[in-house]
Scaffold this motif. Structure first.
Motif, mmCIF file in Angstrom:
data_model
loop_
_atom_site.group_PDB
_atom_site.id
_atom_site.type_symbol
_atom_site.label_atom_id
_atom_site.label_comp_id
_atom_site.label_asym_id
_atom_site.label_seq_id
_atom_site.Cartn_x
_atom_site.Cartn_y
_atom_site.Cartn_z
ATOM 1 N N GLY A 24 -1.765 -9.906 -3.536
ATOM 2 C CA GLY A 24 -0.959 -9.239 -2.534
ATOM 3 C C GLY A 24 -1.276 -9.711 -1.131
ATOM 4 N N THR A 25 -0.340 -9.438 -0.234
ATOM 5 C CA THR A 25 -0.484 -9.821 1.176
ATOM 6 C C THR A 25 -0.011 -8.671 2.051
ATOM 7 N N ILE A 26 -0.787 -8.406 3.098
ATOM 8 C CA ILE A 26 -0.468 -7.345 4.055
ATOM 9 C C ILE A 26 -0.490 -7.954 5.444
ATOM 10 N N HIS A 103 3.792 -8.614 0.100
ATOM 11 C CA HIS A 103 3.753 -9.238 -1.222
ATOM 12 C C HIS A 103 2.798 -8.428 -2.090
ATOM 13 N N ASP A 104 3.345 -7.784 -3.110
ATOM 14 C CA ASP A 104 2.542 -6.961 -4.024
ATOM 15 C C ASP A 104 3.323 -6.849 -5.331
ATOM 16 N N PRO A 105 3.396 -7.945 -6.086
ATOM 17 C CA PRO A 105 4.293 -7.964 -7.248
ATOM 18 C C PRO A 105 3.974 -6.926 -8.313
ATOM 19 N N TYR A 106 2.735 -6.506 -8.440
ATOM 20 C CA TYR A 106 2.375 -5.527 -9.466
ATOM 21 C C TYR A 106 2.031 -4.168 -8.865
ATOM 22 N N ALA A 107 2.293 -3.986 -7.591
ATOM 23 C CA ALA A 107 2.078 -2.727 -6.857
ATOM 24 C C ALA A 107 0.628 -2.255 -6.903
ATOM 25 N N ARG A 108 -0.309 -3.168 -7.058
ATOM 26 C CA ARG A 108 -1.723 -2.784 -7.106
ATOM 27 C C ARG A 108 -2.245 -2.385 -5.729
ATOM 28 N N LEU A 109 -1.811 -3.101 -4.685
ATOM 29 C CA LEU A 109 -2.248 -2.745 -3.336
ATOM 30 C C LEU A 109 -1.643 -1.412 -2.907
ATOM 31 N N ALA A 110 -0.373 -1.217 -3.225
ATOM 32 C CA ALA A 110 0.277 0.049 -2.881
ATOM 33 C C ALA A 110 -0.404 1.212 -3.601
ATOM 34 N N GLN A 111 -0.797 1.000 -4.853
ATOM 35 C CA GLN A 111 -1.478 2.050 -5.613
ATOM 36 C C GLN A 111 -2.859 2.348 -5.037
ATOM 37 N N LEU A 112 -3.597 1.296 -4.676
ATOM 38 C CA LEU A 112 -4.918 1.484 -4.084
ATOM 39 C C LEU A 112 -4.811 2.223 -2.753
ATOM 40 N N ARG A 113 -3.832 1.859 -1.953
ATOM 41 C CA ARG A 113 -3.610 2.538 -0.675
ATOM 42 C C ARG A 113 -3.292 4.013 -0.901
#
Length: 191
Positions: A24-26, A103-113
């Motif tokens: 992912g990218t933020i 960029h977060d194709p598997y939504a792992r960063l969004a879930q961690l956030r």
């Protein structure tokens, strides 16, 4: 539009290196930020690229994207999780929490956030264990200093242990400890 950086522009500047091992990218935009000569904070954009590789240390790059000064930080997911639990690298955590996930194709960063925002159970347990281990370490260190006759150092260790205990109290109340922990604890009635 000037100042707009999306993933396609990011890919243009970095080629395919953005995607290699990146989960992912933020992008964190520092709005209204004035140049003050600091090498650490004088960037228009901070680009956080999170990778799955656990053995890679934090890597920092500096670049220009048109007129924009950019700092690119390559971090591992494990390091990011550690910093969230330990309360370390506050500026980087701020970029993670407030930046735009591009960029977060598997939504792992969004879930961690989201887990961090809601201070969900697995994160709470890890943070509790982290704070308790530091509390215990400082307590044992204070006892050792007292036995050796170093009373000022023992006093300092006791103060540090109390700060960790205060964080434990907050975690038990499902409150995420911040830097100003005593201001947070003041409102609690634990009696």
């Amino acid at each position: 539009m000037e100042g707009d950086v999306d993933l396609s522009n990011l890919s243009f500047f970095y080629g395919e290196s953005v995607y290699v091992d990146a989960m992912g990218t933020i992008i964190f935009r520092q709005e209204g930020h004035k140049f003050d000569g600091s090498l650490l904070h004088d960037f228009d954009l901070i680009i956080l690229i999170v990778r799955d590789q656990e053995d890679k240390p934090l890597t920092v790059e500096h670049t220009m994207a048109g007129e924009l000064r950019c700092q690119v930080l390559h971090v591992s997911l494990g390091s990011l999780r550690h910093w969230l639990v330990a309360g370390e690298k506050g500026d980087l955590v701020k970029c993670f929490m407030e930046g735009e996930i591009v960029h977060d194709p598997y939504a792992r960063l969004a879930q961690l956030r989201q887990d961090f925002i809601e201070f969900r159970q697995p994160l709470r347990d890890r943070k509790m264990l982290y704070e308790f281990s530091h509390f215990l370490w400082m307590y044992v260190e204070a006892k050792r200093y007292i036995q050796e006759g170093f009373y000022t150092d023992a006093y300092h260790s006791v103060l540090n242990s109390l700060k960790h205990w205060a964080k434990i109290e907050l975690i038990e109340k499902k409150v995420l400890p911040e830097k100003a922990v005593w201001e947070q604890v003041r409102g609690l009635n634990t009696a």
